[in-house]
Design an enzyme around this catalytic site. Structure first.
Site, PDB file in Angstrom:
ATOM      1  N   HIS A 144      -3.438   0.391   0.336  1.00 38.81           N
ATOM      2  CA  HIS A 144      -4.709   1.087   0.057  1.00 38.81           C
ATOM      3  C   HIS A 144      -4.612   2.544   0.540  1.00 38.81           C
ATOM      4  CE1 HIS A 144      -9.402   0.517   0.208  1.00 38.81           C
ATOM      5  NE2 HIS A 144      -9.018   1.170  -0.868  1.00 38.81           N
ATOM      6  N   HIS A 156      -1.411  -8.987   5.156  1.00 39.37           N
ATOM      7  CA  HIS A 156      -2.741  -8.409   5.345  1.00 39.37           C
ATOM      8  C   HIS A 156      -2.627  -6.915   5.689  1.00 39.37           C
ATOM      9  CE1 HIS A 156      -7.029  -8.600   6.763  1.00 39.37           C
ATOM     10  NE2 HIS A 156      -6.617  -7.542   7.439  1.00 39.37           N
ATOM     11  N   GLU A 157      -1.838  -6.619   6.695  1.00 44.51           N
ATOM     12  CA  GLU A 157      -1.726  -5.219   7.120  1.00 44.51           C
ATOM     13  C   GLU A 157      -1.049  -4.371   6.042  1.00 44.51           C
ATOM     14  OE1 GLU A 157      -3.519  -4.329   9.444  1.00 44.51           O
ATOM     15  OE2 GLU A 157      -3.880  -6.313  10.304  1.00 44.51           O
ATOM     16  N   HIS A 172      -3.658  -3.197   3.664  1.00 49.39           N
ATOM     17  CA  HIS A 172      -4.331  -1.975   4.135  1.00 49.39           C
ATOM     18  C   HIS A 172      -3.425  -0.768   3.893  1.00 49.39           C
ATOM     19  CE1 HIS A 172      -7.864  -3.650   6.003  1.00 49.39           C
ATOM     20  NE2 HIS A 172      -7.205  -4.384   6.861  1.00 49.39           N
TER      21      HIS A 172
END
Ligand SMILES: [Zn+2]
Length: 685
Positions: free
Chosen positions: A481, A474-475, A478
């Protein structure tokens, strides 16, 4: 003021890589004061001399000022989070209000608003890049939403409202905090602990010792409360605990009326409505949606109600099953609110016979991290290599570089995986440096990836749970991105300027690979035998994934609908109470109707003290986007390179330079559909 230089103050040294060990708490105030003074001086120069306003003589210098401050403050706030000390905390806290004041000043500076307006109306505007235009548009929008168009008396009222709202929200969370800390359950007879695992007992014992008490102390803090409600056999004690928890800061329960948030809630809703109406909207939800991917209140309401209609039968089935299990296996005729977590855990154990601990040996750090990089390589053609001999803030931290297929360095990141003293809990990605174009070329973005997993023991590598692996993915989503952006202007590069209900798309999207057999074969190998996860264990893991997902789904929808209705059609002047509204929402979507004394709303800090007002729906909204994006990989193959590149080029590289709906459509070829999320959650018939 004496001018300090990078040579004497490492916080002003923006050369790469950062010299973390040279940064001392006493550097913070002088560096911050100097940068703020420099920014203020340059800003005065800009607004008094630049005419006519252009991107180069006005908007770009403002971008640069913002970036200068963020370059200085990023390592400060990062070190405060991962290597805290009393002097550092003091210097950090002393700096915060200076930064808040500075941004408030900028947000209210009408000369700036005039400058952006004049660029937007100039002939130059049509020739700017999409990213530049978006920065100008976002700035104009934010000025308008902050009251820049209002006549002076209304502007004064707007500022008053902001001030009172800030005080009310802070009082709301103080009440919740005080009420949470005021109550505890102290147990002195070990017999009363039956059912509780060793870890929960140890935590309770430590808590008692800290208060100089004998025995075990359970509190309303989440880890203690959740453990007790899930495992404690003593039903009467679970009931006491539940009652104390759900009546915090209200007119009910053991501290009824003491930190009561009832009036604050009504006042907050009134003032938010007034803010929205001053700016020209009917209600606060309409106002809040101006900066989101979802555009209108009916759009959000339809979205939530549609999901509710589809999820409620599954939720009812989950609940019926649980009731039957409690009745038949445990002789409980009537399942109460304080029984739900307890019997759910028992049912899960019986049905799936799998725990997070069973998977741990298959997820050694030495396999998970390279495996995750391999996933990214297959998807996007990126090479990730460790760069050695780079100074960091702790011996456990690693530093990596990402290169694309053309050999171009796209990003760099620090990875700090393990829990330790003086490090904030949780997991997060933060920006260290943003991408931007400079006269010397492109500035490569840098990220911090921080987790709090348990570290290696002796020669044994760190072993992660599947939940932890999912968190890491998940991290990292980010992080990609932030780092893979190709936008050259900081204001909309990476995650900057991305609508708040769309920013979780890339992160939740990455989590999907943690459930795919093909990907698990890359990230999971037994740390001793080197074997992949056996088929029977994998099947149990997949079967357990959607345990009670119907119930969890409608719970999120209940909170979201309550939040949305409170901030849209609910008028605090009418005679209907907030409680009545909540009861209506529950009648519509919930399957578990809590007891009448339940005052959930009095502790709903997300919307009354956090940033989620008229925004709780974002959780589900982003889940729909990420599930739907992933479904394209299910169609084409989970490692289909062409689809991977499409996702990278249309979503990850674009940052906040376009409307998120536009980017989503470019990737998916259509608007988002809810089907994939329902299917992944096991909610399709
Ligand atoms: Zn996230």
């Amino acid at each position: 003021m004496e001018n300090i230089t990078p040579a004497t103050n490492p916080l002003l040294d923006f050369a790469q890589p950062l010299r973390f060990s040279a940064i001392l708490p006493e550097h913070i105030a002088p560096a911050l004061d100097q940068v703020l003074a420099q920014n203020r001086g340059e800003l005065e120069g800009l607004v008094t001399t630049a005419r006519p306003y252009t991107w180069d003589n006005f908007a770009q210098p403002i971008e640069d000022m913002r970036e200068r401050l963020s370059r200085l403050w990023s390592p400060v706030s990062h070190l405060h989070a991962v290597m805290d000390s009393a002097p550092l905390r003091e210097a950090y806290n002393a700096g915060l209000p200076k930064i808040t004041d500075y941004f408030t000043e900028l947000a209210q500076d009408e000369r700036l608003y005039a400058g952006y307006k004049s660029i937007a109306g100039s002939t130059e505007f049509a020739h700017l890049t999409q990213a530049q235009k978006k920065i100008i548009d976002n700035s104009l929008r934010d000025f308008r939403l902050a009251g820049a168009e209002l006549p002076p008396p209304k502007k004064a009222r707007f500022k008053e409202l902001q001030k009172e709202l800030a005080a009310l929200t802070s009082k709301f969370s103080e009440n919740v905090l005080d009420a949470t800390q005021a109550w505890d359950l102290c147990i002195t007879n070990e017999m009363d602990l039956t059912g509780l695992p060793e870890s929960a007992r140890a935590m309770a014992q430590q808590s008692a010792q800290e208060k100089n008490l004998k025995g075990w102390r359970f509190t309303l803090e989440a880890p203690s409360y959740i453990a007790f409600m899930t495992y404690a056999d003593r039903r009467d004690l679970r009931q006491q605990m539940y009652q104390a928890f759900v009546t915090r800061a209200s007119d009910q329960g053991p501290h009824a009326g003491k930190w009561d948030n009832s009036e604050l809630i009504v006042r907050l809703l009134k003032l938010r409505r007034e803010v929205a109406q001053l700016i020209g909207f009917n209600n606060y939800a309409e106002y809040a949606l101006q900066t989101r991917m979802a555009k209108t209140v009916p759009e959000v309401m339809d979205f939530l109600r549609d999901l509710a209609r589809r999820a409620k039968p599954a939720a009812q089935k989950d609940l019926d099953e649980l009731k039957r299990f409690a009745r038949e296996n445990h002789g409980v005729p009537q399942l109460e609110a304080w029984d739900i977590a307890y019997y759910s855990e028992k049912l899960q154990q019986v049905r799936y016979q799998i725990s997070q601990e069973d998977l741990r040996p298959y997820f050694p750090q030495t396999q998970v991290v390279p495996g995750m990089f391999e996933v990214v390589k297959r998807l996007y053609g990126l090479e990730i290599v460790e760069v050695k001999n780079i100074e960091t803030w702790h011996a456990d931290v690693r530093f990596y570089e990402i290169r694309d297929r053309d050999g171009e360095v796209r990003g760099r990141f620090y990875m700090d995986l393990y829990a330790r003293a003086n490090k904030r809990g949780g997991a997060w990605m933060d920006e260290c440096i943003n991408r931007k174009r400079t006269p010397r070329g492109v500035q490569v973005p840098v990220a911090y990836l921080v987790c709090n997993f348990s570290g290696p023991v002796g020669d044994r590598p760190a072993l992660f749970t599947h939940d932890e692996v999912t968190t890491l993915f998940h991290e990292f989503g980010h992080g990609l991105h932030h780092m893979l952006t190709k936008v050259d202007y900081v204001g909309v590069a990476g995650i900057n300027g991305v609508a708040w209900d769309a920013v979780e798309l890339p992160s939740q999207f990455m989590e999907n690979w943690c459930w795919e057999r093909e990907a698990l074969n890359l990230i999971a190998r037994h740390y001793q035998s080197g074997q992949p996860i056996p088929d029977d264990l994998y099947e149990k893991m997949i079967a357990a994934k959607n345990f009670q997902s119907g119930m969890q789904f409608v719970r999120q929808l209940e909170f979201s609908l309550f939040d949305m209705r409170l901030h849209s059609d609910y008028d605090p002047q009418t005679d209907k109470s907030v409680q009545q509204l909540l009861d209506e929402v529950r009648a519509e979507v919930a399957v578990i109707i809590p007891p009448a004394f339940n005052r959930f709303q009095h502790g709903f800090t997300h919307i009354f003290a956090g940033g989620y007002a008229a925004g709780y729906y974002s959780y589900k909204w982003a889940e729909v986007l990420s599930a739907d994006a992933f479904s394209k990989f299910e169609e084409k193959g989970v490692f289909d390179r062409a689809t991977g590149l499409e996702f990278m080029q249309n979503i990850l590289e674009q940052g906040g330079s376009h409307e998120p709906m536009e980017l989503f459509k470019r990737f998916r070829g259509r608007t988002p559909k809810i089907d994939a999320l329902l299917r992944h959650s096991g909610l399709t018939a």
